[in-house]
Design an enzyme around this catalytic site. Sequence first.
Site, short mmCIF file in Angstrom:
data_model
loop_
_atom_site.label_atom_id
_atom_site.label_comp_id
_atom_site.label_asym_id
_atom_site.label_seq_id
_atom_site.Cartn_x
_atom_site.Cartn_y
_atom_site.Cartn_z
NE ARG A 142 -3.92 -3.98 5.97
CZ ARG A 142 -3.54 -2.65 5.50
NH1 ARG A 142 -4.72 -2.04 4.79
NH2 ARG A 142 -2.77 -1.76 6.07
NE ARG A 166 -0.11 1.05 10.15
CZ ARG A 166 -0.42 -0.26 9.53
NH1 ARG A 166 -0.69 -0.96 10.25
NH2 ARG A 166 -1.32 0.04 8.59
NE ARG A 217 1.42 -3.18 5.88
CZ ARG A 217 0.62 -2.10 5.46
NH1 ARG A 217 -0.13 -2.32 4.43
NH2 ARG A 217 0.85 -0.95 6.03
CE LYS A 237 -3.43 6.08 3.45
NZ LYS A 237 -3.90 5.47 4.43
NE ARG A 273 1.62 7.39 6.66
CZ ARG A 273 1.34 6.44 5.91
NH1 ARG A 273 1.53 6.94 4.77
NH2 ARG A 273 0.73 5.27 6.53
P1 ADP Z 1 -0.96 2.42 6.08
O1 ADP Z 1 -1.55 3.86 5.41
O2 ADP Z 1 -2.08 1.41 6.11
O3 ADP Z 1 -0.41 2.66 7.49
P2 ADP Z 1 1.22 2.48 4.24
O4 ADP Z 1 1.45 1.40 3.75
O5 ADP Z 1 0.92 3.45 3.61
O6 ADP Z 1 0.23 1.89 5.40
O7 ADP Z 1 2.69 2.84 5.16
C1 ADP Z 1 3.27 1.94 5.92
C2 ADP Z 1 4.25 2.56 6.77
O8 ADP Z 1 5.27 3.13 5.79
C3 ADP Z 1 3.78 3.61 7.57
O9 ADP Z 1 3.54 3.37 8.94
C4 ADP Z 1 5.20 4.46 7.57
O10 ADP Z 1 6.38 3.70 8.49
C5 ADP Z 1 5.83 4.18 6.30
N1 ADP Z 1 5.50 5.56 5.39
C6 ADP Z 1 4.64 5.46 4.16
N2 ADP Z 1 4.39 6.40 3.83
C7 ADP Z 1 5.16 7.32 4.46
C8 ADP Z 1 5.27 8.83 4.33
N3 ADP Z 1 4.74 9.48 3.57
N4 ADP Z 1 5.97 9.24 5.61
C9 ADP Z 1 6.46 8.52 6.45
N5 ADP Z 1 6.43 7.13 6.53
C10 ADP Z 1 5.63 6.79 5.60
#
Ligand code: ADP
Length: 189
Positions: free
Chosen positions: A128, A145, A134, A14, A89
């Site tokens: 990664r 996740r 990370r 994404k 999400r």
């Molecule tokens: P990925 O999609 O690879 O899991 P992101 O960088 O999008 O990683 O998100 C990392 C973390 O940030 C998520 O696991 C969550 O804890 C938090 N996060 C990001 N976007 C949201 C959201 N829309 N709602 C709740 N938590 C979020």
Amino acid sequence: MKRVVMMGPPGAGKGTQGALLALALGVNRYSTGEILREARAAGSKLGLEAKSFMDAGELVPDEVMLGIIDEALASPEASPGYVLDGFPRTVAQADGLNAMLERAGRPLDAVILLEVADDELVRRLSGRSLVDGRADDAPETVLRRLAVYAEETEPVVEWYRGTAVPVLSIDGSGSIETVQSSIQGQLGV
Ligand code: ADP
């Protein structure tokens, strides 16, 4: 096609594809994951609040996330359009976003769903974790996740399928260029 949401499991691409698409559309991209990581790096109140959720692979509470998006979309830079990456999400977030956009009379143009098989996601994310370090790419957290995605975020795809916003499914398993051209082809940009 200027207001687009990118969806897909962790590791689907994404971030990469969202950035390429924003460039092609000439709009900003808002990645909630990046916004939260920056808040943490800056040591802000938001960053402190988000930390424990993120490190456990859990979601940050909906009200916090809706506040972030409300502020981002209200900014003048978002008025020509945007690509949202990592939001919504949960169904509550999608509902909240929808209410915001309805009030503004500016509905979404499309939801892009990047689809990649689970074994490939785990492979990508474990690679990664070695490169980027990370904390949430540690193997146990990756599995959490993916489970949170299945529980909380897959229903959002179904939710959008019940609305007027087109959901475009894209095979995310090819090369960056292949995926990029299939997204742009589907959107006609
Ligand atoms: P990925 O999609 O690879 O899991 P992101 O960088 O999008 O990683 O998100 C990392 C973390 O940030 C998520 O696991 C969550 O804890 C938090 N996060 C990001 N976007 C949201 C959201 N829309 N709602 C709740 N938590 C979020």
